[in-house]
Motif scaffolding. Structure first.
Motif, PDB file in Angstrom:
ATOM      1  N   LYS A 198       0.827  -1.208   0.000  1.00  0.00           N
ATOM      2  CA  LYS A 198       0.000   0.000   0.000  1.00  0.00           C
ATOM      3  C   LYS A 198       0.861   1.257   0.000  1.00  0.00           C
ATOM      4  O   LYS A 198       0.591   2.214  -0.732  1.00  0.00           O
ATOM      5  N   SER A 199       1.915   1.266   0.828  1.00  0.00           N
ATOM      6  CA  SER A 199       2.815   2.419   0.870  1.00  0.00           C
ATOM      7  C   SER A 199       3.523   2.614  -0.461  1.00  0.00           C
ATOM      8  O   SER A 199       3.647   3.746  -0.954  1.00  0.00           O
ATOM      9  N   LEU A 200       3.996   1.512  -1.050  1.00  0.00           N
ATOM     10  CA  LEU A 200       4.712   1.605  -2.316  1.00  0.00           C
ATOM     11  C   LEU A 200       3.814   2.158  -3.415  1.00  0.00           C
ATOM     12  O   LEU A 200       4.233   3.002  -4.215  1.00  0.00           O
ATOM     13  N   VAL A 201       2.567   1.719  -3.442  1.00  0.00           N
ATOM     14  CA  VAL A 201       1.608   2.232  -4.414  1.00  0.00           C
ATOM     15  C   VAL A 201       1.397   3.739  -4.206  1.00  0.00           C
ATOM     16  O   VAL A 201       1.405   4.523  -5.170  1.00  0.00           O
ATOM     17  N   ALA A 202       1.209   4.148  -2.952  1.00  0.00           N
ATOM     18  CA  ALA A 202       0.990   5.567  -2.662  1.00  0.00           C
ATOM     19  C   ALA A 202       2.210   6.410  -3.037  1.00  0.00           C
ATOM     20  O   ALA A 202       2.071   7.532  -3.530  1.00  0.00           O
ATOM     21  N   MET A 203       3.415   5.858  -2.797  1.00  0.00           N
ATOM     22  CA  MET A 203       4.637   6.583  -3.168  1.00  0.00           C
ATOM     23  C   MET A 203       4.681   6.854  -4.668  1.00  0.00           C
ATOM     24  O   MET A 203       4.923   7.983  -5.116  1.00  0.00           O
ATOM     25  N   LEU A 204       4.443   5.812  -5.450  1.00  0.00           N
ATOM     26  CA  LEU A 204       4.517   5.961  -6.904  1.00  0.00           C
ATOM     27  C   LEU A 204       3.426   6.895  -7.423  1.00  0.00           C
ATOM     28  O   LEU A 204       3.670   7.733  -8.295  1.00  0.00           O
ATOM     29  N   GLY A 205       2.210   6.752  -6.889  1.00  0.00           N
ATOM     30  CA  GLY A 205       1.116   7.631  -7.312  1.00  0.00           C
ATOM     31  C   GLY A 205       1.380   9.083  -6.980  1.00  0.00           C
ATOM     32  O   GLY A 205       1.120   9.985  -7.796  1.00  0.00           O
ATOM     33  N   THR A 206       1.922   9.337  -5.775  1.00  0.00           N
ATOM     34  CA  THR A 206       2.236  10.714  -5.365  1.00  0.00           C
ATOM     35  C   THR A 206       3.317  11.325  -6.245  1.00  0.00           C
ATOM     36  O   THR A 206       3.191  12.468  -6.707  1.00  0.00           O
ATOM     37  N   LEU A 207       4.388  10.574  -6.468  1.00  0.00           N
ATOM     38  CA  LEU A 207       5.480  11.095  -7.278  1.00  0.00           C
ATOM     39  C   LEU A 207       5.010  11.414  -8.694  1.00  0.00           C
ATOM     40  O   LEU A 207       5.339  12.477  -9.249  1.00  0.00           O
ATOM     41  N   GLY A 208       4.210  10.524  -9.273  1.00  0.00           N
ATOM     42  CA  GLY A 208       3.673  10.797 -10.608  1.00  0.00           C
ATOM     43  C   GLY A 208       2.800  12.033 -10.631  1.00  0.00           C
ATOM     44  O   GLY A 208       2.897  12.860 -11.547  1.00  0.00           O
ATOM     45  N   GLY A 209       1.959  12.209  -9.615  1.00  0.00           N
ATOM     46  CA  GLY A 209       1.059  13.353  -9.565  1.00  0.00           C
ATOM     47  C   GLY A 209       1.784  14.682  -9.432  1.00  0.00           C
ATOM     48  O   GLY A 209       1.465  15.644 -10.133  1.00  0.00           O
ATOM     49  N   VAL A 210       2.788  14.754  -8.540  1.00  0.00           N
ATOM     50  CA  VAL A 210       3.472  16.044  -8.340  1.00  0.00           C
ATOM     51  C   VAL A 210       4.381  16.384  -9.531  1.00  0.00           C
ATOM     52  O   VAL A 210       4.552  17.563  -9.863  1.00  0.00           O
ATOM     53  N   ILE A 211       4.946  15.367 -10.175  1.00  0.00           N
ATOM     54  CA  ILE A 211       5.751  15.652 -11.367  1.00  0.00           C
ATOM     55  C   ILE A 211       4.868  16.205 -12.475  1.00  0.00           C
ATOM     56  O   ILE A 211       5.232  17.174 -13.161  1.00  0.00           O
ATOM     57  N   VAL A 212       3.689  15.616 -12.652  1.00  0.00           N
ATOM     58  CA  VAL A 212       2.749  16.143 -13.652  1.00  0.00           C
ATOM     59  C   VAL A 212       2.368  17.578 -13.318  1.00  0.00           C
ATOM     60  O   VAL A 212       2.329  18.444 -14.200  1.00  0.00           O
ATOM     61  N   ALA A 213       2.094  17.859 -12.047  1.00  0.00           N
ATOM     62  CA  ALA A 213       1.742  19.224 -11.644  1.00  0.00           C
ATOM     63  C   ALA A 213       2.864  20.195 -11.973  1.00  0.00           C
ATOM     64  O   ALA A 213       2.629  21.296 -12.499  1.00  0.00           O
ATOM     65  N   GLY A 214       4.116  19.794 -11.682  1.00  0.00           N
ATOM     66  CA  GLY A 214       5.250  20.662 -11.982  1.00  0.00           C
ATOM     67  C   GLY A 214       5.430  20.895 -13.468  1.00  0.00           C
ATOM     68  O   GLY A 214       5.684  22.021 -13.908  1.00  0.00           O
ATOM     69  N   VAL A 215       5.278  19.831 -14.267  1.00  0.00           N
ATOM     70  CA  VAL A 215       5.416  19.959 -15.718  1.00  0.00           C
ATOM     71  C   VAL A 215       4.320  20.868 -16.284  1.00  0.00           C
ATOM     72  O   VAL A 215       4.577  21.724 -17.142  1.00  0.00           O
ATOM     73  N   MET A 216       3.092  20.703 -15.794  1.00  0.00           N
ATOM     74  CA  MET A 216       1.985  21.542 -16.258  1.00  0.00           C
ATOM     75  C   MET A 216       2.240  23.017 -15.935  1.00  0.00           C
ATOM     76  O   MET A 216       2.023  23.899 -16.772  1.00  0.00           O
ATOM     77  N   ALA A 217       2.702  23.276 -14.706  1.00  0.00           N
ATOM     78  CA  ALA A 217       2.959  24.663 -14.308  1.00  0.00           C
ATOM     79  C   ALA A 217       4.049  25.276 -15.169  1.00  0.00           C
ATOM     80  O   ALA A 217       3.933  26.425 -15.625  1.00  0.00           O
ATOM     81  N   GLN A 218       5.122  24.521 -15.415  1.00  0.00           N
ATOM     82  CA  GLN A 218       6.239  25.054 -16.196  1.00  0.00           C
ATOM     83  C   GLN A 218       5.833  25.252 -17.652  1.00  0.00           C
ATOM     84  O   GLN A 218       6.112  26.296 -18.259  1.00  0.00           O
ATOM     85  N   TYR A 219       5.169  24.256 -18.235  1.00  0.00           N
ATOM     86  CA  TYR A 219       4.820  24.321 -19.656  1.00  0.00           C
ATOM     87  C   TYR A 219       3.826  25.445 -19.942  1.00  0.00           C
ATOM     88  O   TYR A 219       4.049  26.292 -20.815  1.00  0.00           O
TER      89      TYR A 219
END
Length: 379
Positions: A198-219
């Protein structure tokens, strides 16, 4: 029992080491202080003279000036009594009476030192609120609450002791931020939820979400001709980095990753927990039905969490929005104010990252929970 406390202790010690040694390690590239000045607590012994009037627009505020005799309570001039001229207006309004304590700025002058009533001593209110929060977290959360506080402490150490010095040192903001946020995510979920699927799933989901947010903000920020200069105090940072080591362009990415991380973590752990509980409750349920049920739960979460980010933008920009309404500003003018455009792009980028965290986390859960290697493990 010892294993239960080992990780929190290690993380606490690591965070403390970062905060203790970071100032000396970053001294070579830290901007030099502007002028010789210090701030110290002082107490008003006597109000020698004052000429005050109630502000006719804001009756709770007084304007004018005071002449004060004050005693410096700390610092290099501790115990000294000095006379201070205190000018009051709407924005700088340090109105004091005999016996009051405030923050005094002491600046070295060519002929004599300058003493200025810098501000009210507001730290007490912040510390009391912080103490109240800590007590409530420990009372309600017990060991898990303690782990949450250690995780928060570790986050502060990473931002203050590593991220900020690293940015001034010229390290690439995107790589540095992704690495630190990944470390923060791993530590947070290990402390709060332990080491399991469960923790590993949450880690991967969180990292994917914040990277997308950062890319969207920059782009989309660059599409709108915005960059880190338009962040609050962004232009001032140029003067703190005369050798141009600080890469202002990428600060939009950094800012949104930090601001969106908390909300994205909440969504990711909620989705991972939902999938885990559905699987535990009915192991025979077809995977397609379980995924659909988890996504349905995510839709409910999405509705409230996206509101959280958008309302945070509205709250932080409340006075600006009121000015827009008061001046009957046209939509075209409003939408093209850099500060407004930047705030909206940040809120929308965070919302997009949060929304995509739901399918990211569900996909990760389906893959990890059904992988033969992980199926042989419990948790």
């Amino acid at each position: 029992m010892l294993k239960r406390y080992l990780l929190p202790v290690v993380i606490f010690v690591l965070a403390t080491v970062i905060l203790v040694f970071s100032p000396s390690l970053s001294e070579s590239f830290r901007p030099a202080a502007l002028g010789q000045q210090e701030f110290a607590r002082a107490q008003v012994i006597e109000v020698l003279e004052q000429n005050l009037l109630r502000d006719y627009r804001v009756p709770s505020v007084v304007t004018g000036d005071q002449r004060l005799n004050v005693r410096i309570l700390e610092g290099s001039q501790q115990g000294a009594e000095v006379e201070v001229h205190n000018s009051l207006n709407r924005l700088h309004n340090v109105h004091v009476a005999a016996g009051d304590r405030f923050i005094l700025m002491v600046r070295e002058g060519a002929v004599r030192d300058v003493h200025w009533a810098y501000n009210h001593d507001r730290a007490g209110a912040v510390y009391w609120m912080l103490g109240l929060m800590v007590v409530l977290i420990l009372l309600l959360g017990k060991m898990q609450g303690l782990n949450s506080l250690i995780s928060l402490y570790f986050t502060g150490a990473l931002v203050i002791g590593v991220l900020i010095p690293g940015l001034f040192a010229g390290w690439h903001p995107v790589l540095l931020t992704v690495a630190l946020m990944a470390l923060k995510i791993v530590v947070n979920f290990l402390l709060v939820a332990g080491y399991n699927r469960k923790s590993l799933v949450a880690m991967l989901g969180t990292l994917g979400g914040v990277i997308v947010a950062g890319v969207m903000a920059q782009y989309f920020g660059e599409m709108a001709q915005l960059n880190g200069l338009y962040l609050d105090k962004g232009e001032d940072l140029i003067h703190l980095s005369p050798d141009n080591a600080l890469q202002i362009r990428w600060l939009l990415f950094v800012a949104i990753m930090i601001s969106a991380l908390g909300a994205v973590m909440d969504v990711a752990i909620s989705m991972a927990s939902s999938y885990h509980e559905l699987r535990e409750a009915n192991p025979q349920q077809p995977e397609s039905e379980r995924l659909l049920a988890t996504i349905n739960i995510g839709r409910d979460i999405m509705g409230t969490m996206t509101n959280t980010l958008i309302l945070a933008f509205a709250g932080s920009s409340l006075t600006t929005i009121m000015m827009v309404w008061g001046f009957q500003m046209p939509l075209m003018q409003f939408m093209n104010i850099p500060a407004i455009s930047l705030a909206m792009i940040h809120a929308l980028a965070g919302s997009i990252g949060l929304i995509l965290t739901i399918p990211f986390t569900v996909i990760c859960a389906s893959v990890l929970y059904n992988h033969p290697r992980f199926q042989r493990r419990n948790g």
